[in-house]
Write a protein that holds these residues in place. Sequence first.
Motif: not given
Length: 159
Positions: A58, A112, A115-116, A118-121
């Motif tokens: 990302y 930023y 967060i990406w 965390a969204e992907r564990k």
Amino acid sequence: MTKSNTYKARPAVDTDLPVLDAFLQGIIEAERPMDPTLKDDHIIYYDLESYIDQNDTYVVVVETEGEIVGSGYGQIRRNKDYFKYPYYGYIGFMFTKVTHRSQGVAKMIIDYINIWFAERKISEVRLTVYDKNSPAIRAYEKAGFKKHLIEMRMNLDEH
């Protein structure tokens, strides 16, 4: 730069590549004196164009007033079998234009990207930084990173 600037993080897109390529060369120029193992000729650390299109990477930019002033990437990497987490997040390509340093740009990029992650564990996040790069180390510590491991090297030709 004044604190009144409004900074905004966003995913990088292909049209950002000329600026990102310039940032990459800025990173290499800054790091070359810290690393005697780097080649003297033109080098490229990352294939940024492919990173923008990858699912496990990302690339992020921060802009203000239409100008890109910072960059970084997060990448999901497989860990060694003996570590607690099978995957970890790696942060790299951190760059902030000199005129925008000490304005929180690096922390904004890291937040930023986190967060990406965390969204992907992804719980474990790492990065590497040269020991002599005190400003970067301070910025990373302000963002919550702690020193963890020291890599050492020896050149047998110099002994």
